[in-house]
Design a protein around this motif. Structure first.
Motif, PDB file in Angstrom:
ATOM      1  N   UNK A  77       0.785  -1.533  -0.167  1.00 55.32           N
ATOM      2  CA  UNK A  77      -0.257  -0.007   0.047  1.00 55.32           C
ATOM      3  C   UNK A  77       0.712   1.268   0.180  1.00 55.32           C
ATOM      4  N   UNK A  78       2.205   1.652   1.338  1.00 57.89           N
ATOM      5  CA  UNK A  78       2.738   2.038   0.576  1.00 57.89           C
ATOM      6  C   UNK A  78       3.665   2.800  -0.390  1.00 57.89           C
ATOM      7  N   UNK A  79       3.545   1.395  -1.319  1.00 52.29           N
ATOM      8  CA  UNK A  79       4.625   1.597  -2.771  1.00 52.29           C
ATOM      9  C   UNK A  79       3.594   1.768  -3.855  1.00 52.29           C
ATOM     10  N   UNK A  80       2.053   1.821  -3.419  1.00 52.78           N
ATOM     11  CA  UNK A  80       1.284   2.498  -4.225  1.00 52.78           C
ATOM     12  C   UNK A  80       1.048   3.652  -4.346  1.00 52.78           C
ATOM     13  N   UNK A  81       1.043   3.799  -3.050  1.00 53.48           N
ATOM     14  CA  UNK A  81       0.796   5.490  -2.887  1.00 53.48           C
ATOM     15  C   UNK A  81       2.161   6.317  -2.882  1.00 53.48           C
ATOM     16  N   UNK A  82       3.139   6.367  -3.161  1.00 54.50           N
ATOM     17  CA  UNK A  82       4.486   6.239  -3.463  1.00 54.50           C
ATOM     18  C   UNK A  82       4.115   6.644  -4.905  1.00 54.50           C
ATOM     19  N   UNK A  83       4.180   5.401  -5.562  1.00 54.77           N
ATOM     20  CA  UNK A  83       3.781   5.812  -6.745  1.00 54.77           C
ATOM     21  C   UNK A  83       2.977   6.259  -7.792  1.00 54.77           C
ATOM     22  N   UNK A  84       1.822   6.556  -6.522  1.00 52.66           N
ATOM     23  CA  UNK A  84       0.539   7.276  -6.945  1.00 52.66           C
ATOM     24  C   UNK A  84       1.101   9.355  -7.393  1.00 52.66           C
ATOM     25  N   UNK A  85       2.319   8.958  -5.612  1.00 52.01           N
ATOM     26  CA  UNK A  85       2.358  10.493  -6.106  1.00 52.01           C
ATOM     27  C   UNK A  85       3.544  10.775  -7.091  1.00 52.01           C
ATOM     28  N   UNK A  86       4.140  10.291  -7.050  1.00 48.77           N
ATOM     29  CA  UNK A  86       5.135  10.705  -8.346  1.00 48.77           C
ATOM     30  C   UNK A  86       4.030  10.705  -9.399  1.00 48.77           C
ATOM     31  N   UNK A  87       3.432   9.412 -10.010  1.00 47.77           N
ATOM     32  CA  UNK A  87       1.735  10.019 -10.791  1.00 47.77           C
ATOM     33  C   UNK A  87       1.804  11.361 -11.021  1.00 47.77           C
ATOM     34  N   UNK A  88       0.815  11.803  -9.461  1.00 46.18           N
ATOM     35  CA  UNK A  88       0.159  13.250  -9.801  1.00 46.18           C
ATOM     36  C   UNK A  88       1.415  14.312  -9.908  1.00 46.18           C
ATOM     37  N   UNK A  89       2.415  14.051  -9.556  1.00 47.38           N
ATOM     38  CA  UNK A  89       3.236  15.174  -9.634  1.00 47.38           C
ATOM     39  C   UNK A  89       4.120  14.742 -11.148  1.00 47.38           C
ATOM     40  N   UNK A  90       4.204  13.965 -11.779  1.00 48.89           N
ATOM     41  CA  UNK A  90       4.508  14.430 -12.903  1.00 48.89           C
ATOM     42  C   UNK A  90       3.282  14.299 -13.947  1.00 48.89           C
ATOM     43  N   UNK A  91       1.385  14.510 -13.970  1.00 49.56           N
ATOM     44  CA  UNK A  91       0.696  14.931 -14.321  1.00 49.56           C
ATOM     45  C   UNK A  91       1.196  16.548 -14.270  1.00 49.56           C
ATOM     46  N   UNK A  92       0.733  16.820 -12.390  1.00 45.87           N
ATOM     47  CA  UNK A  92       0.637  18.067 -12.318  1.00 45.87           C
ATOM     48  C   UNK A  92       2.166  18.791 -13.000  1.00 45.87           C
ATOM     49  N   UNK A  93       3.191  18.404 -12.990  1.00 47.71           N
ATOM     50  CA  UNK A  93       4.496  19.495 -13.547  1.00 47.71           C
ATOM     51  C   UNK A  93       4.343  19.581 -15.118  1.00 47.71           C
ATOM     52  N   UNK A  94       3.489  18.510 -15.318  1.00 48.72           N
ATOM     53  CA  UNK A  94       2.804  18.384 -16.796  1.00 48.72           C
ATOM     54  C   UNK A  94       1.637  19.377 -17.225  1.00 48.72           C
ATOM     55  N   UNK A  95       0.887  19.628 -16.436  1.00 48.49           N
ATOM     56  CA  UNK A  95      -0.183  20.746 -16.422  1.00 48.49           C
ATOM     57  C   UNK A  95       0.258  22.400 -16.370  1.00 48.49           C
ATOM     58  N   UNK A  96       1.512  22.450 -15.536  1.00 49.48           N
ATOM     59  CA  UNK A  96       1.880  23.354 -15.194  1.00 49.48           C
ATOM     60  C   UNK A  96       3.037  24.016 -16.226  1.00 49.48           C
ATOM     61  N   UNK A  97       3.448  22.972 -17.068  1.00 51.43           N
ATOM     62  CA  UNK A  97       4.442  23.592 -18.131  1.00 51.43           C
ATOM     63  C   UNK A  97       3.142  24.129 -19.512  1.00 51.43           C
ATOM     64  N   UNK A  98       1.792  23.414 -19.307  1.00 52.76           N
ATOM     65  CA  UNK A  98       0.740  23.884 -20.013  1.00 52.76           C
ATOM     66  C   UNK A  98       1.147  25.221 -20.046  1.00 52.76           C
ATOM     67  N   UNK A  99      -0.118  24.996 -18.824  1.00 47.69           N
ATOM     68  CA  UNK A  99      -0.043  27.047 -17.630  1.00 47.69           C
ATOM     69  C   UNK A  99       1.102  27.242 -18.720  1.00 47.69           C
ATOM     70  N   UNK A 100       2.285  27.639 -18.090  1.00 48.20           N
ATOM     71  CA  UNK A 100       3.639  28.876 -17.808  1.00 48.20           C
ATOM     72  C   UNK A 100       3.274  28.395 -19.334  1.00 48.20           C
TER      73      UNK A 100
END
Length: 209
Positions: A77-100
């Motif tokens: 579960x902890x591994x999945x949470x870390x993976x989800x956080x990593x995925x969320x950060x990846x997509x968040x960074x993509x969205x931030x790049x689009x906004x910029x």
């Protein structure tokens, strides 16, 4: 006198020898029965104790296995949470790049508007004939009016586009939340079924002697 003595001796022999021996034999049989019963009871107790020891050991092993499984599940579960956080950060960074990138485009758009407006205002409208000056002034004014109107239309359409975009985002989040709730319900039902499948039986002590 002789018959009485014989009768007395016979009665005395029965009372003093036969009866006690019979009683002793019965006592010995009863004692043997009690001993045998005690041995059987002791043997049965040893068997029961042995069975209880085996069951206790199995329960202890099962509990240890369950602890191990729960620990591994928690780690996963902890591994999945870390993976989800990593995925969320990846997509968040993509969205931030689009906004910029969009902000850069907006600044460039605004710069072009200001630049063209400045060109129109800097146009020489005071030279030449009166007719030429009038025509250039009208041309500049039409350009500025057209630009102002176009900017107003742009702002109105941009507001509609932003509103539609935000509504789509809200709808997407609702759909995602609903799917996540449905996923948790499916897991709850499956895990409940698993526990029901492996539900321990009811222990009933034997009443046999």
């Amino acid at each position: 006198s002789g018959k009485s003595r014989l009768k007395y001796e016979m009665r005395s022999h029965n009372e003093m020898v036969v009866a006690p021996m019979k009683k002793m034999s019965e006592d010995n049989q009863e004692l043997t029965y009690v001993k045998n019963k005690g041995v059987k009871t002791e043997q049965r107790s040893k068997v029961v104790q042995g069975t209880l020891d085996v069951v206790t050991q199995k329960l202890r092993e099962t509990e240890e296995e369950n602890i191990f499984v729960r620990r591994k599940a928690k780690e996963k579960h902890s591994e999945y949470e870390e993976e989800m956080k990593s995925q969320e950060k990846f997509f968040h960074d993509q969205i931030e790049n689009i906004h910029k990138a969009l902000e850069d485009k907006e600044r460039e758009f605004e710069r072009l508007l200001q630049e063209e407006r400045a060109k129109a205002r800097q146009c020489d409208v005071d030279s030449g004939t009166t007719e030429n000056r009038r025509l250039r002034k009208e041309q500049v004014q039409r350009f500025i009016d057209c630009q102002v109107k176009d900017v107003q239309e742009f702002e109105a359409e941009a507001d509609q586009l932003i509103k539609a975009h935000e509504e789509k985002k809200v709808q997407l989040k609702k759909e995602y939340a609903a799917k996540e709730v449905e996923l948790e319900k499916e897991f709850d039902a499956a895990f409940t079924g698993l526990m029901e499948k492996h539900k321990p039986g009811t222990f009933q002590a034997s009443n046999s002697s």
